[in-house]
Each structure stands twice: as structure tokens, then as C-alpha cells.
Design an enzyme around this catalytic site. Structure first.
Site, PDB file in Angstrom:
ATOM      1  N   SER A 296       4.282  -4.621   6.364  1.00 16.41           N
ATOM      2  CA  SER A 296       3.424  -4.832   5.367  1.00 16.41           C
ATOM      3  C   SER A 296       3.920  -5.237   4.522  1.00 16.41           C
ATOM      4  CB  SER A 296       2.793  -3.431   5.152  1.00 16.41           C
ATOM      5  OG  SER A 296       1.153  -3.179   5.549  1.00 16.41           O
ATOM      6  N   PHE A 297       4.736  -6.891   4.914  1.00 20.26           N
ATOM      7  CA  PHE A 297       4.338  -7.590   3.951  1.00 20.26           C
ATOM      8  C   PHE A 297       3.746  -7.730   2.558  1.00 20.26           C
ATOM      9  CE2 PHE A 297       4.365 -12.288   1.991  1.00 20.26           C
ATOM     10  CZ  PHE A 297       6.014 -12.029   2.214  1.00 20.26           C
TER      11      PHE A 297
ATOM     12  N   GLU B  84     -10.221  -4.928   2.165  1.00 22.53           N
ATOM     13  CA  GLU B  84      -9.331  -3.935   2.734  1.00 22.53           C
ATOM     14  C   GLU B  84     -10.163  -2.947   1.473  1.00 22.53           C
ATOM     15  OE1 GLU B  84      -5.330  -4.238   2.614  1.00 22.53           O
ATOM     16  OE2 GLU B  84      -5.835  -5.918   3.840  1.00 22.53           O
TER      17      GLU B  84
ATOM     18  N   HIS C 141      -2.623  -4.065  -3.282  1.00 24.09           N
ATOM     19  CA  HIS C 141      -3.733  -2.789  -3.452  1.00 24.09           C
ATOM     20  C   HIS C 141      -4.113  -2.625  -5.321  1.00 24.09           C
ATOM     21  CE1 HIS C 141      -4.294  -1.731   0.855  1.00 24.09           C
ATOM     22  NE2 HIS C 141      -4.723  -2.911   0.385  1.00 24.09           N
TER      23      HIS C 141
ATOM     24  N   CYS D  84      -4.025   6.934  -1.766  1.00 20.63           N
ATOM     25  CA  CYS D  84      -4.046   6.082  -0.193  1.00 20.63           C
ATOM     26  C   CYS D  84      -4.719   7.240   1.079  1.00 20.63           C
ATOM     27  CB  CYS D  84      -2.974   5.418   0.153  1.00 20.63           C
ATOM     28  SG  CYS D  84      -2.235   4.390  -1.347  1.00 20.63           S
TER      29      CYS D  84
HETATM   30  O1  SUG Z   1      -1.446  -1.509   4.773  1.00 21.77           O
HETATM   31  N1  SUG Z   1       1.590   0.918   4.738  1.00 21.77           N
HETATM   32  C1  SUG Z   1       0.346   0.775   4.559  1.00 21.77           C
HETATM   33  C2  SUG Z   1      -0.400   1.105   3.437  1.00 21.77           C
HETATM   34  C3  SUG Z   1      -1.577   1.623   2.234  1.00 21.77           C
HETATM   35  C4  SUG Z   1      -1.796   1.951   1.373  1.00 21.77           C
HETATM   36  N2  SUG Z   1      -2.984   2.117   0.792  1.00 21.77           N
HETATM   37  C5  SUG Z   1      -3.764   1.771  -0.384  1.00 21.77           C
HETATM   38  N3  SUG Z   1      -2.839   1.516  -1.253  1.00 21.77           N
HETATM   39  N4  SUG Z   1      -4.708   2.054  -1.060  1.00 21.77           N
HETATM   40  C6  SUG Z   1      -0.380  -0.729   3.880  1.00 21.77           C
HETATM   41  O2  SUG Z   1       0.875  -2.029   3.749  1.00 21.77           O
HETATM   42  C7  SUG Z   1       3.652   0.032   6.697  1.00 21.77           C
HETATM   43  C8  SUG Z   1       3.489   0.564   7.568  1.00 21.77           C
HETATM   44  C9  SUG Z   1       4.515   0.301   8.042  1.00 21.77           C
HETATM   45  O3  SUG Z   1       5.719  -0.544   7.750  1.00 21.77           O
HETATM   46  O4  SUG Z   1       4.589   1.008   9.418  1.00 21.77           O
HETATM   47  C10 SUG Z   1       1.657   0.350   5.938  1.00 21.77           C
HETATM   48  O5  SUG Z   1       0.607  -0.394   6.673  1.00 21.77           O
END
Ligand code: SUG
Length: 438
Positions: A23-24, A173, A248, A365
């Protein structure tokens, strides 16, 4: 007005939970790339949080994990043969291997945006699954998310399901950028939609990291859900905080009932945002704003202070915070000396969800809030509301099916896919949702 309850549906962590740095713009995801994970600990930490909230008298639901590795994704990209052959080809395609194993569906705050029946034109609860188009490992969640929501909220008399929005103009999202304010949960509410950028209007946008939610997506959702204009407030995230890792809005704000808990730097034109909310919500709406001098944005991002859940216990609210907040002196000072003095905050409780936190997913989350009346609760399908029994059954299920440790080089192992199939076949029986998976 009818009596209604907020139910937190938490995502049950899947058995391929891992750290692939996918996740950049998500600081924790980048920092922990390549670490070994513990799917078992991750799932048990999530269940312990669910159990504690249920024990406090709150209604708690469970949303099932998705099938991973996601073979339809690989087959759509031209990998052929039986499942083992397809997985074997991933040796030369590390990026696809990582994407198709992601257990990111655990962060169900990104699963959908929901409007309770008190707010919608047709008096039903409306669901729009998020398209999650800005990240490939997340975009592949949509089909199963829609299927799971339709399986649980199946009764068409009470529940209306929309398709995910169609394209990148409407990058969406879900509830991570949406908050509903209300007096009682059964009253008509005000929907606070926070976006990272507007495609049509241009204007400010982050420079380094993506804005994952567009204004146009939330305008479409408000139309689809039949919300009146005077029930909605749209606000833009401060692009500078997106560039600081606030991917987010729920990384910098949380709201419940008539309270918004947020940081001084969260929004573009913050005073106008407060005024708009005040005008829609009425005199008893209040903001608890954390000054940057007390908690800098970097500490908010590191600790995930605002990715806490704010839950109502009686007339007061309790903050369900990640235990990582205890590692940051500024955050600890604020929570223990300032927030606890606030008349509407009864308590601050800390939960260890470090396995999820290491991928940028805190307590908030992991949950999707659904406000339901008692009739709607009675119309739910399956065995998805957490009881002592369901908790014990799920802990036992995790303990039997999940690995203690998963190393990045084990992704692609076809044994993992067999373990997923065995676990999820049993889970669909436990949850009494026979059509849960394709
Ligand atoms: O979309 N992390 C998720 C975290 C989501 C958090 N959600 C909220 N803030 N509601 C994202 O960035 C990381 C996966 C990885 O790097 O393996 C990831 O997808």
C-alpha cells in the site's frame, strides 16, 4: 423514530495475513514489508477485541475473510493449468504472488458505505461495496465483499444492495472516509463524506501519495442511497496530511453520535467544515480537536490515535484505542491528561491489534458500522452476531486452521490454498451461510 443499535461488524483476519508492502502511502505497510507475520495471532487479537466490546454490552458482528490466494485474479491474467501449476508460475511473478495472497479484506472499514433505514428515501438499509480501485490487492475484494453482504443482509424488505461504483473517477474506499452523526442511532442522521480530491473540480491534491477517495464517488453514493442534500456534508482531507501518511480520513478523525474527535490539521478549511456540521447536526454537536502542538501529525500516524473506535456506553462514550498509543509520549499525555477530563468521554481502553497495525490497520479499520433497528436485526441471515459460543468456536477454528508464522517465501505454497479451502468450508458452516463462497 424506532429503537436502533450500532453494530460493529469486524473483519475476521484471513489465514494468509502477511506483510508485502503493497500500500503506497501507508507508512506501516511500507515499513514492515517482508517481515514474517502471525496469521493466528492476528486473528486472535481481532477476536479478543470483538469479545471485549460484546462483553461491554455492545452488539458485535463478524464478517468472514475472503478466499486467498485469489485464483480468479491469476487466471484472468493468463496463468493456466491446475491450481498448483498456477501457483508454481508465481515463482517468476512475485508482484502477482503478493497481490493475490493479500488478506487486506480484514479491514472492513473499507468494505462498503452504508446508510441506515432512518435516513434513506425508501426506508431500507442501503449498502454500496467499495471499489477500492486505487490498489490492485484491494480492488480484488469487491466481488466477495458484495457476496458476503448480500448473504448476511439478504432480506430485500429491509436491505438494498448497490453495485460498486464503475471507474476511477469514482475511486471509493468505503466507510473509512464516512461518518454518520445522530442523536440516537434511530434518529435521522447527518452523513459526513470526506474525500481526498475532486476529479471534476480540481483544486488541492496531495503531491506524493494517492488520494484514494474522490468527491464524485461520495456524491454518487448519496444519490444511490436516497439521502437528501440537507443530510450530507462533504469535506476535503488536507492534502498535506495525506502526504504525511493519512491515506484514509479514519487515520485522523473518528466520530460517533454528536461528537467528532479529530486533529487540527485534518481538513481543508477546517472552520468551514465544523460550521457546516454544526448547521446540519444542531446545537449539541461538538468537536474535540487535538492541537498539533499537543500531538504532531507524525505521532497521530505512528500511534493511530484517531483510528480508535468511539463507542456509546449509556450516555457516555468510550475510546477503543490501539495499544501502540502507549508508545508515544505525546499521545499518552493527551489521552490520559486531556481526553479523560472531557465530559463526554467516560474511558479510554487499549487493545493490542499489533499484527493488523503493522499493515496500517487499527481498531477502527477492522470494523464496519451498521445501524439496524430491532426488526432489521431479526431479519439478518446466518450466525454472525458474536456470542460466548460463537467466540469460543471461532477461537478454536483459528487455532486449528491458522499458521503461527507465515514467511514471505511461503506465499505461493499450494498447501496454503488447501488450508484456506479447509478453513473456509468449515467457517461457512459455523456462520450458517451456505452460499458464502463461490
Ligand atoms: O488499504 N493495508 C491497508 C490498511 C487499511 C486500513 N484501513 C483503514 N484505514 N480504514 C490499506 O492500505 C497493506 C497490505 C500489505 O502491505 O501487505 C494494506 O493493504
Amino acid at each position: 423514530m424506532s429503537t436502533a443499535h450500532e453494530i460493529n461488524f469486524d473483519g475476521l483476519v484471513g489465514n494468509t495475513h502477511n506483510y508485502a508492502g503493497l500500500s503506497f502511502g501507508n507508512v506501516a505497510s511500507a515499513n514492515n514489508k517482508g517481515q514474517a507475520s502471525s496469521p493466528k495471532q492476528a486473528a486472535l487479537q481481532g477476536l479478543a477485541k470483538m469479545k471485549a466490546l460484546a462483553d461491554s454490552g455492545l452488539k458485535q458482528g463478524v464478517l468472514p475473510p475472503h478466499v486467498r490466494p485469489y485464483m480468479p485474479y491469476l487466471r484472468a491474467l493468463g496463468f493456466t493449468g491446475n491450481d498448483s501449476a498456477v501457483l508454481n508460475s508465481l515463482k517468476d511473478h512475485r508482484e502477482y504472488r503478493n497481490i493475490c495472497h493479500s488478506a487486506s479484506n480484514m479491514w472492513v472499514a473499507n468494505a462498503a458505505t452504508i446508510a441506515p433505514s432512518a435516513d434513506t428515501a425508501d426506508g431500507r438499509v442501503h449498502f454500496t461495496p467499495a471499489n477500492l480501485l486505487s490498489m490492485p490487492h484491494r480492488a480484488m475484494e469487491v466481488a466477495q465483499t458484495a457476496r458476503s453482504l448480500k448473504a448476511i443482509f439478504a432480506n430485500p424488505e429491509h436491505f438494498a444492495h448497490h453495485q460498486a461504483l464503475p471507474d476511477g473517477i469514482h475511486s471509493d474506499e468505503g466507510a473509512a472516509n464516512h461518518t454518520r452523526f445522530c442523536r440516537e442511532y434511530g434518529d435521522a442522521g447527518v452523513h459526513f463524506f470526506v474525500y481526498g480530491k475532486s476529479v471534476f473540480s480540481g483544486g488541492a491534491a496531495p503531491k506524493n501519495f494517492p488520494a484514494r477517495q474522490t468527491r464524485e464517488s461520495f456524491e454518487a453514493i448519496a444519490r444511490l442511497h436516497g439521502l437528501a442534500e440537507d443530510q450530507c456534508v462533504f469535506a476535503q482531507q488536507n492534502p498535506a496530511v495525506i502526504d504525511a501518511g493519512v491515506f484514509h480520513n479514519d487515520v485522523i478523525s473518528v466520530g460517533n453520535r454528536q461528537v467528532l474527535f479529530t486533529h487540527q490539521d485534518a481538513f481543508v478549511d477546517q472552520a468551514a467544515v465544523y460550521n457546516a456540521l454544526q448547521a446540519r447536526c444542531g446545537a449539541d454537536f461538538s468537536v474535540i480537536e487535538v492541537p498539533r502542538d499537543a500531538v504532531p501529525v507524525s505521532d497521530a500516524v505512528g500511534s493511530y490515535l484517531f483510528n480508535s473506535q468511539l463507542v456509546s456506553l449509556g450516555d457516555q462514550q468510550v475510546l477503543i484505542a490501539p495499544s501502540n498509543c502507549q508508545d508515544y509520549p505525546s499521545v499518552q499525555r493527551y489521552l490520559e491528561h486531556t481526553l479523560r477530563q472531557h465530559p463526554s468521554i467516560a474511558d479510554v481502553r487499549y487493545f493490542d491489534v499489533r499484527q493488523s497495525m503493522a499493515n496500517g490497520g487499527g481498531p477502527a479499520c477492522l470494523r464496519l458500522r451498521v445501524v439496524l433497528t430491532e426488526r432489521e436485526i431479526a431479519a439478518l441471515s446466518g450466525n454472525v452476531l458474536l456470542t460466548e459460543d460463537l467466540y469460543a468456536t471461532l477461537c478454536d477454528w483459528v487455532t486449528r486452521h491458522y499458521r503461527d508464522q507465515l514467511n514471505p517465501e511461503e506465499l505461493g505454497d499450494s498447501a496454503l490454498l488447501s488450508e484456506t479451502h479447509a478453513a473456509l468450508t468449515e467457517l461457512s458452516d459455523i456462520l450458517q451461510l451456505p452460499d458464502l463462497y463461490a
